[in-house]
Each structure stands twice: as structure tokens, then as C-alpha cells.
Write an enzyme that holds these catalytic residues in place. Structure first.
Site, PDB file in Angstrom:
ATOM      1  N   ASP A   1       0.807  -1.225   0.000  1.00 28.58           N
ATOM      2  CA  ASP A   1       0.000   0.000   0.000  1.00 28.58           C
ATOM      3  C   ASP A   1       0.836   1.269   0.000  1.00 28.58           C
ATOM      4  O   ASP A   1       0.432   2.302   0.548  1.00 28.58           O
ATOM      5  CB  ASP A   1      -0.978   0.004   1.193  1.00 28.58           C
ATOM      6  CG  ASP A   1      -1.845  -1.233   1.208  1.00 28.58           C
ATOM      7  OD1 ASP A   1      -2.212  -1.703   0.113  1.00 28.58           O
ATOM      8  OD2 ASP A   1      -2.153  -1.729   2.302  1.00 28.58           O
TER       9      ASP A   1
ATOM     10  N   LYS B   1       1.856   2.119  -5.143  1.00 25.63           N
ATOM     11  CA  LYS B   1       2.396   1.563  -6.388  1.00 25.63           C
ATOM     12  C   LYS B   1       1.434   1.804  -7.551  1.00 25.63           C
ATOM     13  O   LYS B   1       1.859   2.061  -8.671  1.00 25.63           O
ATOM     14  CB  LYS B   1       2.611   0.045  -6.237  1.00 25.63           C
ATOM     15  CG  LYS B   1       3.587  -0.314  -5.142  1.00 25.63           C
ATOM     16  CD  LYS B   1       3.650  -1.809  -4.920  1.00 25.63           C
ATOM     17  CE  LYS B   1       2.407  -2.425  -4.313  1.00 25.63           C
ATOM     18  NZ  LYS B   1       2.150  -2.043  -2.903  1.00 25.63           N
TER      19      LYS B   1
ATOM     20  N   GLY C   1      -4.607  -4.238  -3.739  1.00 19.80           N
ATOM     21  CA  GLY C   1      -5.596  -3.177  -3.948  1.00 19.80           C
ATOM     22  C   GLY C   1      -4.804  -1.937  -4.318  1.00 19.80           C
ATOM     23  O   GLY C   1      -4.132  -1.372  -3.475  1.00 19.80           O
ATOM     24  N   HIS C   2      -4.820  -1.592  -5.586  1.00 18.49           N
ATOM     25  CA  HIS C   2      -4.035  -0.447  -6.059  1.00 18.49           C
ATOM     26  C   HIS C   2      -4.990   0.676  -6.458  1.00 18.49           C
ATOM     27  O   HIS C   2      -5.821   0.496  -7.338  1.00 18.49           O
ATOM     28  CB  HIS C   2      -3.169  -0.841  -7.259  1.00 18.49           C
ATOM     29  CG  HIS C   2      -2.067  -1.807  -6.893  1.00 18.49           C
ATOM     30  ND1 HIS C   2      -1.051  -2.122  -7.743  1.00 18.49           N
ATOM     31  CD2 HIS C   2      -1.825  -2.494  -5.744  1.00 18.49           C
ATOM     32  CE1 HIS C   2      -0.225  -2.980  -7.143  1.00 18.49           C
ATOM     33  NE2 HIS C   2      -0.685  -3.224  -5.932  1.00 18.49           N
TER      34      HIS C   2
ATOM     35  N   GLN D   1       1.882  -6.314  -3.549  1.00 13.91           N
ATOM     36  CA  GLN D   1       2.476  -6.484  -2.209  1.00 13.91           C
ATOM     37  C   GLN D   1       3.826  -5.745  -2.128  1.00 13.91           C
ATOM     38  O   GLN D   1       3.977  -4.736  -2.778  1.00 13.91           O
ATOM     39  CB  GLN D   1       2.607  -7.964  -1.841  1.00 13.91           C
ATOM     40  CG  GLN D   1       1.276  -8.686  -1.701  1.00 13.91           C
ATOM     41  CD  GLN D   1       0.614  -8.981  -3.034  1.00 13.91           C
ATOM     42  OE1 GLN D   1       1.197  -9.611  -3.893  1.00 13.91           O
ATOM     43  NE2 GLN D   1      -0.602  -8.532  -3.233  1.00 13.91           N
TER      44      GLN D   1
HETATM   45  P1  GDP Z   1      -0.752   0.367  -3.540  1.00 11.04           P
HETATM   46  O1  GDP Z   1      -1.371  -0.883  -3.088  1.00 11.04           O
HETATM   47  O2  GDP Z   1       0.731   0.406  -3.316  1.00 11.04           O
HETATM   48  O3  GDP Z   1      -1.105   0.737  -4.951  1.00 11.04           O
HETATM   49  O4  GDP Z   1      -1.359   1.528  -2.623  1.00 11.04           O
HETATM   50  P2  GDP Z   1      -2.908   1.687  -2.180  1.00 11.04           P
HETATM   51  O5  GDP Z   1      -3.691   2.188  -3.315  1.00 11.04           O
HETATM   52  O6  GDP Z   1      -3.370   0.465  -1.485  1.00 11.04           O
HETATM   53  O7  GDP Z   1      -2.773   2.773  -1.034  1.00 11.04           O
HETATM   54  C1  GDP Z   1      -2.205   4.015  -1.280  1.00 11.04           C
HETATM   55  C2  GDP Z   1      -3.240   5.103  -0.974  1.00 11.04           C
HETATM   56  O8  GDP Z   1      -2.592   6.351  -0.933  1.00 11.04           O
HETATM   57  C3  GDP Z   1      -4.319   5.239  -2.022  1.00 11.04           C
HETATM   58  O9  GDP Z   1      -5.503   5.632  -1.400  1.00 11.04           O
HETATM   59  C4  GDP Z   1      -3.785   6.348  -2.936  1.00 11.04           C
HETATM   60  O10 GDP Z   1      -4.826   7.061  -3.599  1.00 11.04           O
HETATM   61  C5  GDP Z   1      -3.113   7.227  -1.934  1.00 11.04           C
HETATM   62  N1  GDP Z   1      -1.934   7.979  -2.411  1.00 11.04           N
HETATM   63  C6  GDP Z   1      -0.955   7.579  -3.258  1.00 11.04           C
HETATM   64  N2  GDP Z   1       0.007   8.511  -3.337  1.00 11.04           N
HETATM   65  C7  GDP Z   1      -0.355   9.512  -2.505  1.00 11.04           C
HETATM   66  C8  GDP Z   1       0.249  10.746  -2.112  1.00 11.04           C
HETATM   67  O11 GDP Z   1       1.336  11.118  -2.531  1.00 11.04           O
HETATM   68  N3  GDP Z   1      -0.461  11.508  -1.194  1.00 11.04           N
HETATM   69  C9  GDP Z   1      -1.670  11.125  -0.682  1.00 11.04           C
HETATM   70  N4  GDP Z   1      -2.265  11.916   0.210  1.00 11.04           N
HETATM   71  N5  GDP Z   1      -2.241   9.967  -1.036  1.00 11.04           N
HETATM   72  C10 GDP Z   1      -1.599   9.176  -1.916  1.00 11.04           C
HETATM   73  P1  IMO Z   2      -0.876  -4.185  -2.329  1.00 15.14           P
HETATM   74  O1  IMO Z   2      -0.442  -4.701  -3.679  1.00 15.14           O
HETATM   75  C1  IMO Z   2      -0.890  -4.800   1.970  1.00 15.14           C
HETATM   76  C2  IMO Z   2      -0.852  -8.957   3.376  1.00 15.14           C
HETATM   77  C3  IMO Z   2      -2.067  -9.452   4.141  1.00 15.14           C
HETATM   78  C4  IMO Z   2      -1.398 -10.478   5.045  1.00 15.14           C
HETATM   79  C5  IMO Z   2      -0.318 -11.074   4.156  1.00 15.14           C
HETATM   80  C6  IMO Z   2      -0.715 -12.379   3.477  1.00 15.14           C
HETATM   81  O2  IMO Z   2      -2.148  -3.432  -2.352  1.00 15.14           O
HETATM   82  O3  IMO Z   2       0.248  -3.481  -1.652  1.00 15.14           O
HETATM   83  P2  IMO Z   2      -2.329 -12.971   1.437  1.00 15.14           P
HETATM   84  O4  IMO Z   2      -3.789 -12.757   1.257  1.00 15.14           O
HETATM   85  O5  IMO Z   2      -1.478 -12.345   0.391  1.00 15.14           O
HETATM   86  O6  IMO Z   2      -1.955 -14.414   1.651  1.00 15.14           O
HETATM   87  O7  IMO Z   2      -1.978 -12.240   2.844  1.00 15.14           O
HETATM   88  O8  IMO Z   2      -0.031 -10.097   3.171  1.00 15.14           O
HETATM   89  N1  IMO Z   2      -1.132  -8.369   2.039  1.00 15.14           N
HETATM   90  C7  IMO Z   2      -1.094  -7.064   1.770  1.00 15.14           C
HETATM   91  N2  IMO Z   2      -0.897  -5.997   2.574  1.00 15.14           N
HETATM   92  N3  IMO Z   2      -1.043  -4.612   0.650  1.00 15.14           N
HETATM   93  C8  IMO Z   2      -1.212  -5.667  -0.178  1.00 15.14           C
HETATM   94  O9  IMO Z   2      -1.228  -5.537  -1.520  1.00 15.14           O
HETATM   95  C9  IMO Z   2      -1.283  -6.964   0.374  1.00 15.14           C
HETATM   96  N4  IMO Z   2      -1.473  -8.196  -0.137  1.00 15.14           N
HETATM   97  C10 IMO Z   2      -1.357  -9.049   0.889  1.00 15.14           C
HETATM   98  O10 IMO Z   2      -2.684  -8.422   4.849  1.00 15.14           O
HETATM   99  O11 IMO Z   2      -0.750  -9.804   6.090  1.00 15.14           O
HETATM  100 MG    MG Z   3      -2.845  -1.588  -1.797  1.00 18.60          MG
END
Ligand code: GDP
Ligand code: IMO
Ligand code: MG
Length: 426
Positions: free
Chosen positions: A13, A16, A40-41, A222
Site C-alpha cells: 500500500d 504503487k 488493492g491499487h 504487495q
Molecule cells: P498500492 O497498493 O501500493 O497501490 O497503494 P494503495 O492504493 O493500497 O494505497 C495508497 C493510498 O494512498 C491510495 O488511497 C492512494 O490514492 C493514496 N496515495 C498515493 N500517493 C499519494 C500521495 O502522494 N499523497 C496522498 N495523500 N495519497 C496518496
Molecule cells: P498491495 O499490492 C498490503 C498482506 C495481508 C497479510 C499477508 C498475506 O495493495 O500493496 P495474502 O492474502 O497475500 O496471503 O496475505 O499479506 N497483504 C497485503 N498488505 N497490501 C497488499 O497488496 C497486500 N497483499 C497481501 O494483509 O498480512
Molecule cells: Mg494496496
């Protein structure tokens, strides 16, 4: 720069999805190489939010071909639901390509994920419950179902039957209903004709694209600290989000990769169980969670929050051979007077500078902090390095030094254009 890997450096998270989407506007291909719908991106374009799970970030850029590589595990029901959702929002998903080697998440691997968590009880991993671990376990045990098996009915039936011979015994011993092989096979086969047009030789296509000088982005799911080999085992996912996974998950050789870009939050979050040395409990953690809106995109779980961890950043630099870092969410720290950064650990009375090789040591690691001054202002409108307050610049330069990697992009908000680019990545 034709081939660029984008991956997480912490526990996921990091942002990416946003980084991939930004670069995707200039890429010919975006390839997902590991994981599945545990990811979840979030991508935000003109105020519209797109949570992507199985679909690669490039799906939102016209002219970019999204690819699901052989290292990914695919839940077909989720795939088609995601496609339908995007289509209903006026987005074209017809360019999507899928490797015939990708493994398929089945109703029984999904069930076994939840059963395994229940059985572990207090020692559970805190998985996303999507069937990721058991599907990769079947792959390694050589009883997995691949996308290509959907195109040979008798082979598929045979494979499902032999997989279920073992699984049903286990399920029954836990008081669960066994799966009916014929029903499972019929469910999987019901997707065959819809998926068939998407399946191409992705290894050939990607290598040809690189031969032709095209730009290919590899989008990791991840992160480094969740990697099955390099993460906080057993509190990890079941794939390789690290740089090597981009090669094994797509069939593109390591010498073809030009850049490895790590994405790091300006602080750290984690969902699920497992060690997290800089985790904050109480008011500070609550504050970060609210300021950064730290709730999972996939499961909605509140994320655990803590300060930037420099040993983890250096570890990610080393393990992945990072060439660049993207630091996200710097804007979130705007309300703080002082910002602690973990520079080392104290482990059983010893000062330790790097992530220890022993998990027991890592579980005992306590953070040693240096405190930097906060800038106390809203930086979400900044688009150039010079526009950042001096103390925000100092924070970024400090992170750069302690992470041992140059910081090329700084995120100042969730929108596609809310970023400061110091060095172009593609
Ligand atoms: P990912 O799994 O690595 O793609 O990241 P996620 O989408 O799960 O979580 C990142 C969160 O931060 C999302 O809600 C994005 O919209 C938000 N986000 C990404 N870059 C920035 C930033 O520079 N500033 C803020 N405030 N939010 C950001
Ligand atoms: P993104 O791509 C954050 C974590 C789960 C758990 C562990 C194993 O959005 O960064 P799994 O279901 O993969 O066997 O769970 O990994 N996990 C993540 N945490 N971001 C993710 O994906 C994750 N995908 C799995 O919470 O701790
Ligand atoms: Mg994510």
C-alpha cells in the site's frame, strides 16, 4: 528507459498503483507479475477513484497494453467483475492480455485460505482471504490449475479431481462440506470462452516489444517485506514481489531490466499480523491513520501505522537493487511539529543498523529514532522541488541519505498529477 520494475519497499500500500498509472501514460505495456486480488491499487484520475485488484495499472491509459503475467494467480470471477465495473464506467479493457501459465484461484483454494487462518487461531497470518496462499501452494506442489487447462475439458476435469482427492479429505476432517469435482470443473469451464481471446504468448510478446524499443513497466503487488523469501516469514504473502519476481513472473530476463523503482510511503503502514518495529499505538497512530486515510482497499481493514524505517528502506534497496525511490504521501505529514525517523534498532540491548537475518531478532527490534523538524504546511499544491518548504526538502534529503537510494519522485496527493518529479523514470 524501456524496462522498468515498480515495486513496494515496505509492507504494501505504498502507492504503487498511482506510480504505475502515472508512468503508464507513457508506457506501451504494464505487466502484473505476482500476487492476485490480494492487491488493492488505487488510481485517481480527475477526481474519479479506481481501485484495481487484478487489472494492471496501465488499463486506464489509452495506448497502453495491460498484461497479466504467468506469475500471477487469477480469480476468474473477480477478473470479469473488475472488467465489467471498468467497462460500465466507460473504460476500455479490450487490450488486456493474459499468460496461459497463470494459475487459477479455485473455490477450494479460497476455502482453504479461510480454514487455514481459522486453524491457526491467534497465530493467524491475517491474510486477505482471497485464496492466494493455497493457490501458490498447489502451484509448487504441482497440482495447480492453469489458465491453459480451461481449454482442454478432459485435462481440467482430471486435474480438479486429483486435486480434490486430497483437499476433500482435509475439508471433511475439519467438518466442512467436500467439493463436487464436476461442479468445480463446470464453474471454471464457464469462463473459458470469455478468457480465450485474452490469452496470448505473453513471453514472446513482451520480449518482442523490448526488441522493438517499446516501454514496458512491471507492476509489483504487495512488497519487499511481504516477500515469501525476503519478508517477515511466515507473516508474508506467498509470492515474490521483489525484483526477481518480475523476471520469473513474466519471462523477461534480468539483463533486460533498465530500472528498478521502489515505492515507499513517507511513513510506514502494515495490514495483517507480523512484526513492525516502528508501529505506533495510541494517539499518534490514530492521527496518522486518519491523516493518511489508512484503511485497506481490498479488505477495508484499518492499517497499522508507524514512522519511516530506514533499515527497512536500505534492506529494500539492497534486495531489489533499487535505482530509484518514489516517496509517497509526504503531504500527510504536513501537520506535525517533529517527525521521527527510525535509523537503527535496539535488539536485546545491542544497537543494530540493518534488518537482522533472524526473525526472532526482528520480533525483538525496538526503533532508535532521529527527529526532524516538520514544515507545518499544506504541500499538496506543490509541483516542483523548489516549491517545497525547506524543511520538507530536508526531510526528503534525509530519507534519501538513510535509504541509500536517490528519491526521484515525491507524492503530494492521490491525484495522477500530484507529484514532484526530480528525475524522469521513463
Ligand atoms: P498500492 O497498493 O501500493 O497501490 O497503494 P494503495 O492504493 O493500497 O494505497 C495508497 C493510498 O494512498 C491510495 O488511497 C492512494 O490514492 C493514496 N496515495 C498515493 N500517493 C499519494 C500521495 O502522494 N499523497 C496522498 N495523500 N495519497 C496518496
Ligand atoms: P498491495 O499490492 C498490503 C498482506 C495481508 C497479510 C499477508 C498475506 O495493495 O500493496 P495474502 O492474502 O497475500 O496471503 O496475505 O499479506 N497483504 C497485503 N498488505 N497490501 C497488499 O497488496 C497486500 N497483499 C497481501 O494483509 O498480512
Ligand atoms: Mg494496496
Amino acid at each position: 528507459m524501456p524496462a522498468v520494475i515498480i515495486l513496494g519497499t515496505q509492507w504494501g500500500d505504498e502507492g504503487k498503483g498511482k506510480a504505475t498509472d502515472q508512468l503508464g501514460t507513457r508506457a506501451d505495456y504494464v505487466v502484473k507479475y505476482n500476487g492476485g486480488n490480494n492487491a488493492g491499487h488505487t488510481v485517481v484520475v480527475d477526481g474519479e477513484k479506481f481501485p484495481l485488484h487484478l487489472l494492471p495499472g496501465g488499463i486506464l491509459s489509452e495506448g497502453c497494453t495491460p498484461v497479466i503475467g504467468g506469475g500471477v494467480v487469477v480469480d476468474l470471477e473477480v477478473l470479469f467483475k473488475e472488467i465489467e465495473d471498468l467497462e460500465s464506467r466507460g473504460r476500455d479493457t479490450s487490450r488486456l492480455k493474459i499468460s496461459a501459465n497463470a494459475h487459477v484461484i479455485t473455490p477450494y483454494t479460497r476455502k482453504l485460505d479461510n480454514l487455514s487462518e481459522r486453524t491457526l487461531g491467534e497465530r493467524k497470518i491475517g491474510t486477505t482471504g482471497r485464496g492466494i496462499g493455497p493457490t501458490y501452494a498447489d502451484k509448487i506442489s504441482r497440482v495447480g490449475i492453469r489458465i491453459q487447462d480451461l481449454f482442454d475439458e478432459s485435462i481440467l476435469r482430471q486435474k480438479v479431481s486429483s486435486a480434490l482427492e486430497q483437499k476433500n479429505r482435509l475439508l471433511v476432517s475439519y467438518g466442512e462440506e467436500p467439493f463436487e469435482p464436476e461442479a468445480v470443473a463446470a464453474e471454471l469451464l464457464s469462463y473459458a470462452e470469455r478468457v480465450r481471446p485474452m490469452v496470448v504468448d505473453t513471453v514472446l510478446e513482451l520480449n518482442n516489444a523490448l526488441d522493438d524499443g517499446k516501454t514496458v513497466l512491471f507492476e509489483g503487488g504487495q512488497a519487499t517485506m511481504l516477500d515469501i523469501d525476503f519478508g517477515t516469514y511466515p507473516y508474508v504473502t506467498s509470492s515474490n514481489p521483489t525484483a526477481g519476481g518480475a523476471c520469473t513472473g513474466t519471462g523477461v530476463g534480468p539483463a533486460r531490466v533498465d530500472r528498478v523503482v521502489g515505492v515507499a510511503k513517507a511513513y510506514v503502514t502494515r495490514v495483517g499480523e507480523g512484526p513492525f518495529p516502528t508501529e505506533l499505538f495510541g494517539e499518534e497512530g490514530e492521527w496518522l491513520r486518519e491523516a493518511g486515510r489508512e484503511y485497506g482497499v481490498t479488505t477495508g481493514r484499518p492499517r497499522r501505522c508507524g514512522w519511516y524505517d530506514a533499515p527497512v528502506a536500505r534492506y529494500a534497496t539492497r534486495v531489489n537493487g533499487l535505482t530509484d525511490l518514489v516517496v509517497t504521501k509526504l503531504d500527510v505529514l504536513g501537520g506535525l511539529d517533529r517527525i521521527p525517523v527510525c535509523v537503527a534498532y535496539e535488539i536485546d540491548g545491542r544497537r543494530v543498523m540493518e534488518v537482522p537475518a533472524s526473525q526472532t531478532d526482528f520480533h525483538h527490534a525496538r526503533p532508535v529514532y532521529e527527529c526532524l523538524d516538520g514544515w507545518k504546511s499544506d504541500i499538496s499544491g506543490c509541483r516542483a522541488w523548489e516549491e517545497l518548504p525547506a524543511r520538507a526538502q530536508a526531510y526528503v534529503e534525509y530519507l534519501e541519505r538513510v535509504s541509500r537510494c536517490r528519491i526521484s519522485v515525491i507524492g503530494v496527493g492521490p491525484e495522477r498529477d500530484q507529484a514532484i518529479v526530480r528525475h524522469d523514470l521513463v
